[in-house]
Design a protein around this motif. Structure first.
Motif, PDB file in Angstrom:
ATOM      1  N   GLN A 127     -55.057  -4.277  27.072  1.00  0.00           N
ATOM      2  CA  GLN A 127     -55.381  -5.206  25.999  1.00  0.00           C
ATOM      3  C   GLN A 127     -56.844  -5.497  26.285  1.00  0.00           C
ATOM      4  OE1 GLN A 127     -53.143  -8.293  24.392  1.00  0.00           O
ATOM      5  NE2 GLN A 127     -51.097  -7.333  24.697  1.00  0.00           N
ATOM      6  N   GLU A 128     -57.320  -5.172  27.628  1.00  0.00           N
ATOM      7  CA  GLU A 128     -58.704  -5.656  27.551  1.00  0.00           C
ATOM      8  C   GLU A 128     -59.532  -4.464  28.438  1.00  0.00           C
ATOM      9  OE1 GLU A 128     -62.399  -7.899  27.791  1.00  0.00           O
ATOM     10  OE2 GLU A 128     -60.482  -8.364  26.832  1.00  0.00           O
ATOM     11  N   ASN A 129     -60.576  -4.055  27.860  1.00  0.00           N
ATOM     12  CA  ASN A 129     -61.324  -2.971  28.894  1.00  0.00           C
ATOM     13  C   ASN A 129     -62.198  -3.472  30.032  1.00  0.00           C
ATOM     14  OD1 ASN A 129     -60.229  -0.618  27.069  1.00  0.00           O
ATOM     15  ND2 ASN A 129     -61.943  -1.043  25.646  1.00  0.00           N
ATOM     16  N   LEU A 130     -61.955  -3.127  30.957  1.00  0.00           N
ATOM     17  CA  LEU A 130     -62.832  -3.362  32.134  1.00  0.00           C
ATOM     18  C   LEU A 130     -63.765  -2.363  32.728  1.00  0.00           C
ATOM     19  CD1 LEU A 130     -63.658  -5.698  33.976  1.00  0.00           C
ATOM     20  CD2 LEU A 130     -61.765  -5.063  35.506  1.00  0.00           C
ATOM     21  N   LYS A 131     -64.999  -2.305  32.301  1.00  0.00           N
ATOM     22  CA  LYS A 131     -65.860  -1.182  32.854  1.00  0.00           C
ATOM     23  C   LYS A 131     -66.481  -1.784  34.238  1.00  0.00           C
ATOM     24  CE  LYS A 131     -66.886   0.454  28.321  1.00  0.00           C
ATOM     25  NZ  LYS A 131     -67.607   0.675  27.111  1.00  0.00           N
ATOM     26  N   PHE A 132     -65.875  -1.568  35.117  1.00  0.00           N
ATOM     27  CA  PHE A 132     -66.378  -2.231  36.483  1.00  0.00           C
ATOM     28  C   PHE A 132     -67.927  -1.866  36.873  1.00  0.00           C
ATOM     29  CE2 PHE A 132     -66.483  -2.092  41.041  1.00  0.00           C
ATOM     30  CZ  PHE A 132     -66.278  -3.502  41.203  1.00  0.00           C
ATOM     31  N   CYS A 133     -68.326  -0.612  36.458  1.00  0.00           N
ATOM     32  CA  CYS A 133     -69.526  -0.285  37.015  1.00  0.00           C
ATOM     33  C   CYS A 133     -70.900  -1.041  36.238  1.00  0.00           C
ATOM     34  CB  CYS A 133     -70.038   1.337  36.788  1.00  0.00           C
ATOM     35  SG  CYS A 133     -68.643   2.216  38.020  1.00  0.00           S
ATOM     36  N   THR A 134     -70.394  -1.576  35.039  1.00  0.00           N
ATOM     37  CA  THR A 134     -71.389  -2.314  34.011  1.00  0.00           C
ATOM     38  C   THR A 134     -71.844  -3.547  34.928  1.00  0.00           C
ATOM     39  OG1 THR A 134     -70.216  -2.999  32.628  1.00  0.00           O
ATOM     40  CG2 THR A 134     -70.994  -0.807  32.424  1.00  0.00           C
ATOM     41  N   ILE A 135     -72.780  -4.285  34.631  1.00  0.00           N
ATOM     42  CA  ILE A 135     -73.152  -5.475  34.905  1.00  0.00           C
ATOM     43  C   ILE A 135     -72.172  -6.518  34.336  1.00  0.00           C
ATOM     44  CG2 ILE A 135     -74.801  -5.909  33.116  1.00  0.00           C
ATOM     45  CD1 ILE A 135     -76.305  -7.569  35.236  1.00  0.00           C
ATOM     46  N   HIS A 136     -71.811  -5.985  33.040  1.00  0.00           N
ATOM     47  CA  HIS A 136     -70.582  -7.190  32.381  1.00  0.00           C
ATOM     48  C   HIS A 136     -69.409  -7.093  33.007  1.00  0.00           C
ATOM     49  CE1 HIS A 136     -73.432  -5.717  28.688  1.00  0.00           C
ATOM     50  NE2 HIS A 136     -73.999  -6.742  29.432  1.00  0.00           N
ATOM     51  N   GLN A 138     -68.976  -6.340  36.157  1.00  0.00           N
ATOM     52  CA  GLN A 138     -69.019  -7.005  37.459  1.00  0.00           C
ATOM     53  C   GLN A 138     -68.884  -8.431  37.298  1.00  0.00           C
ATOM     54  OE1 GLN A 138     -69.719  -6.127  40.746  1.00  0.00           O
ATOM     55  NE2 GLN A 138     -69.627  -4.117  40.208  1.00  0.00           N
ATOM     56  N   ALA A 139     -69.685  -8.903  36.191  1.00  0.00           N
ATOM     57  CA  ALA A 139     -69.713 -10.378  35.987  1.00  0.00           C
ATOM     58  C   ALA A 139     -68.114 -10.722  35.548  1.00  0.00           C
ATOM     59  CB  ALA A 139     -70.641 -10.740  34.857  1.00  0.00           C
ATOM     60  N   LYS A 140     -67.466 -10.233  34.677  1.00  0.00           N
ATOM     61  CA  LYS A 140     -65.875 -10.545  34.672  1.00  0.00           C
ATOM     62  C   LYS A 140     -65.180 -10.320  35.984  1.00  0.00           C
ATOM     63  CE  LYS A 140     -65.664  -7.813  31.064  1.00  0.00           C
ATOM     64  NZ  LYS A 140     -64.910  -6.976  29.603  1.00  0.00           N
ATOM     65  N   THR A 141     -65.492  -9.521  36.723  1.00  0.00           N
ATOM     66  CA  THR A 141     -64.515  -9.239  37.879  1.00  0.00           C
ATOM     67  C   THR A 141     -64.830 -10.488  39.134  1.00  0.00           C
ATOM     68  OG1 THR A 141     -64.749  -6.649  37.522  1.00  0.00           O
ATOM     69  CG2 THR A 141     -64.133  -7.584  39.952  1.00  0.00           C
ATOM     70  N   TRP A 142     -66.180 -10.528  39.031  1.00  0.00           N
ATOM     71  CA  TRP A 142     -66.598 -11.811  40.106  1.00  0.00           C
ATOM     72  C   TRP A 142     -66.029 -13.225  39.448  1.00  0.00           C
ATOM     73  CZ3 TRP A 142     -67.829 -11.451  45.159  1.00  0.00           C
ATOM     74  CH2 TRP A 142     -68.320 -10.213  45.470  1.00  0.00           C
ATOM     75  N   GLY A 143     -66.201 -13.118  38.192  1.00  0.00           N
ATOM     76  CA  GLY A 143     -65.587 -14.440  37.647  1.00  0.00           C
ATOM     77  C   GLY A 143     -64.212 -14.931  37.786  1.00  0.00           C
ATOM     78  N   VAL A 144     -63.445 -13.766  37.884  1.00  0.00           N
ATOM     79  CA  VAL A 144     -61.939 -13.944  38.196  1.00  0.00           C
ATOM     80  C   VAL A 144     -61.902 -14.233  39.843  1.00  0.00           C
ATOM     81  CG1 VAL A 144     -59.686 -12.717  38.465  1.00  0.00           C
ATOM     82  CG2 VAL A 144     -61.014 -12.411  36.489  1.00  0.00           C
ATOM     83  N   GLY A 145     -62.650 -13.637  40.652  1.00  0.00           N
ATOM     84  CA  GLY A 145     -62.562 -13.872  42.008  1.00  0.00           C
ATOM     85  C   GLY A 145     -63.229 -15.340  42.318  1.00  0.00           C
ATOM     86  N   VAL A 146     -64.025 -15.780  41.845  1.00  0.00           N
ATOM     87  CA  VAL A 146     -64.788 -16.969  42.119  1.00  0.00           C
ATOM     88  C   VAL A 146     -63.774 -18.251  41.584  1.00  0.00           C
ATOM     89  CG1 VAL A 146     -66.519 -18.535  41.697  1.00  0.00           C
ATOM     90  CG2 VAL A 146     -67.149 -16.165  42.228  1.00  0.00           C
ATOM     91  N   SER A 147     -63.233 -17.647  40.432  1.00  0.00           N
ATOM     92  CA  SER A 147     -61.982 -18.839  40.136  1.00  0.00           C
ATOM     93  C   SER A 147     -61.126 -18.857  40.692  1.00  0.00           C
ATOM     94  CB  SER A 147     -61.849 -18.579  38.464  1.00  0.00           C
ATOM     95  OG  SER A 147     -62.686 -18.754  37.520  1.00  0.00           O
ATOM     96  N   ALA A 148     -60.613 -17.621  41.270  1.00  0.00           N
ATOM     97  CA  ALA A 148     -59.312 -17.735  42.456  1.00  0.00           C
ATOM     98  C   ALA A 148     -59.688 -18.561  43.416  1.00  0.00           C
ATOM     99  CB  ALA A 148     -58.934 -16.202  42.203  1.00  0.00           C
ATOM    100  N   ALA A 149     -60.816 -18.260  44.143  1.00  0.00           N
ATOM    101  CA  ALA A 149     -61.224 -18.906  45.229  1.00  0.00           C
ATOM    102  C   ALA A 149     -61.403 -20.416  45.067  1.00  0.00           C
ATOM    103  CB  ALA A 149     -62.670 -18.327  45.826  1.00  0.00           C
ATOM    104  N   GLY A 150     -61.713 -20.868  43.921  1.00  0.00           N
ATOM    105  CA  GLY A 150     -61.836 -22.277  43.571  1.00  0.00           C
ATOM    106  C   GLY A 150     -60.345 -22.926  43.505  1.00  0.00           C
ATOM    107  N   ALA A 151     -59.366 -22.177  43.139  1.00  0.00           N
ATOM    108  CA  ALA A 151     -57.925 -22.605  42.902  1.00  0.00           C
ATOM    109  C   ALA A 151     -57.481 -22.664  44.246  1.00  0.00           C
ATOM    110  CB  ALA A 151     -57.236 -21.612  42.187  1.00  0.00           C
ATOM    111  N   LEU A 152     -57.744 -21.523  45.136  1.00  0.00           N
ATOM    112  CA  LEU A 152     -57.297 -21.789  46.544  1.00  0.00           C
ATOM    113  C   LEU A 152     -57.806 -22.700  47.417  1.00  0.00           C
ATOM    114  CD1 LEU A 152     -57.075 -17.782  47.475  1.00  0.00           C
ATOM    115  CD2 LEU A 152     -55.137 -19.298  46.877  1.00  0.00           C
ATOM    116  N   THR A 153     -58.956 -23.098  47.228  1.00  0.00           N
ATOM    117  CA  THR A 153     -59.817 -24.180  48.010  1.00  0.00           C
ATOM    118  C   THR A 153     -59.140 -25.524  47.545  1.00  0.00           C
ATOM    119  OG1 THR A 153     -62.016 -22.914  47.790  1.00  0.00           O
ATOM    120  CG2 THR A 153     -61.889 -25.302  48.232  1.00  0.00           C
ATOM    121  N   MET A 154     -58.759 -25.618  46.299  1.00  0.00           N
ATOM    122  CA  MET A 154     -58.095 -27.024  46.045  1.00  0.00           C
ATOM    123  C   MET A 154     -56.679 -26.908  46.377  1.00  0.00           C
ATOM    124  SD  MET A 154     -59.233 -27.873  42.084  1.00  0.00           S
ATOM    125  CE  MET A 154     -58.552 -29.428  42.220  1.00  0.00           C
TER     126      MET A 154
END
Length: 340
Positions: A127-136, A138-154
């Motif tokens: 339902q969502e297109n993820l174009k990994f090679c674009t800056i957009h 990358q931002a969405k992918t890193w956003g997911v990763g950073v949020s997951a890291a924050g949840a694990l930190t807590m």
């Protein structure tokens, strides 16, 4: 002074509305946490609060969507029944029950993770297109990763204590509350993905919400009847705190705040509305530290900051995707054979 207030209200009305809705939700979480600490049954509070919310939404739908509601079909009723189960019987029930075991700030961080979970599920199901090679992308992918890291930190790192409290929840309780929040977020994310197609089939937001709220409240009430004793339905007065929490949650949060959120989405778009979600963490943290005086650890603060940072990265990438899509549609419209 009056001219300045008129100017601010006229130019920043959506901003003020979104800030107010997040403050109302934070106050509701603090009230519920205080009420549940007195021994009130969480499931009973859920039922009473959503009975009030159903009355508020049905009144709004009756007056604001009169004559604009499309014909009601059995398919829409079935969708409303299932979505009401996800929204009230699962998401809201587990969310409020978790406040018996975890702090309100912890819960607000989990609610911020819902946008990330929705994005991941949408990508997995196409339902969502993820174009990994674009800056957009990358931002969405890193956003997911950073949020997951924050949840694990807590969850995994407590860190030194910043503010001390006389009450400390046992570890087992934190595990139970965390499990409830995980299930709650998954149910809420599923509801967010499914409600969009249903709302396009039945474009009357308030009426659809009323039906979902009615079915969900009925289901939650039936479940509660089998799980709690008759005496649990008798609410304590507690100086009016219980009644205040139920009315505040039912009227301002589930009722009026929902309508305000929909209004802001129509005015400025979904990305604008979602950008104010991290304020819930800020308001809840401040109220919890000043009113409830809960223990605050460095790990929770760092984790919350990472979740907010990741959410904004995801929202930025999504906003740029919407902007690019709009530019492509405009270009296609200009170059269409009909206009040529």
């Amino acid at each position: 002074m009056r001219a300045m207030l008129v100017f601010i209200w006229g130019n920043y009305k959506p901003h003020l509305v979104m800030v107010t809705t997040k403050l109302c939700l934070a106050v509701s979480s603090i009230l519920l946490q205080s009420v549940l600490s007195t021994g009130i049954c969480a499931l009973v509070v859920v039922v009473y609060e959503h009975v009030v919310a159903t009355c508020v939404l049905s009144s709004l739908a009756f007056f604001l969507e009169r004559g604009r509601r499309p014909p009601l079909t059995s398919q829409i009723l079935c969708y409303s029944f299932f979505l009401g189960f996800l929204l009230v019987a699962v998401f809201q029930s587990l969310r409020i029950m978790s406040l018996q075991y975890v702090a309100a700030t912890y819960q607000s961080v989990a609610l911020n993770l819902m946008a990330v979970v929705v994005f991941v599920i949408a990508v997995l199901f196409g339902q969502e297109n993820l174009k990994f090679c674009t800056i957009h992308g990358q931002a969405k992918t890193w956003g997911v990763g950073v949020s997951a890291a924050g949840a694990l930190t807590m969850v995994l790192w407590t860190g030194p204590t910043l503010f001390e409290s006389a009450f400390t929840a046992p570890k087992a309780s934190s595990i139970i509350g965390g499990s409830m929040l995980v299930a709650s977020v998954l149910a809420g994310a599923s509801w967010n993905l499914l409600v969009g197609p249903v709302s396009r089939k039945y474009p009357a937001d308030l009426s659809l919400s009323t039906m979902m709220m009615f079915f969900g409240t009925t289901q939650a009430g039936i479940i509660t009847l089998f799980l709690v004793t008759k005496s649990s339905w008798e609410l304590k007065w507690e100086g009016g705190l219980v009644l205040t929490a139920i009315l505040w949650g039912g009227i301002t949060v589930t009722g009026l705040s929902y309508y305000a959120h929909v209004w802001c989405v129509h005015k400025r778009g979904p990305v604008f509305a979602a950008a104010f979600q991290p304020l819930l963490i800020v308001f809840t943290f401040l109220l919890e530290a000043t009113v409830l005086r809960e223990t605050t650890h460095l790990g929770s603060v760092i984790g919350a900051v990472l979740v907010v940072l990741g959410l904004y990265m995801l929202l930025w990438g999504k906003a740029k995707d919407i902007e690019m899509q709009g530019m492509l549609e405009t270009k296609e419209g200009i170059n269409s054979p009909l206009l040529d």
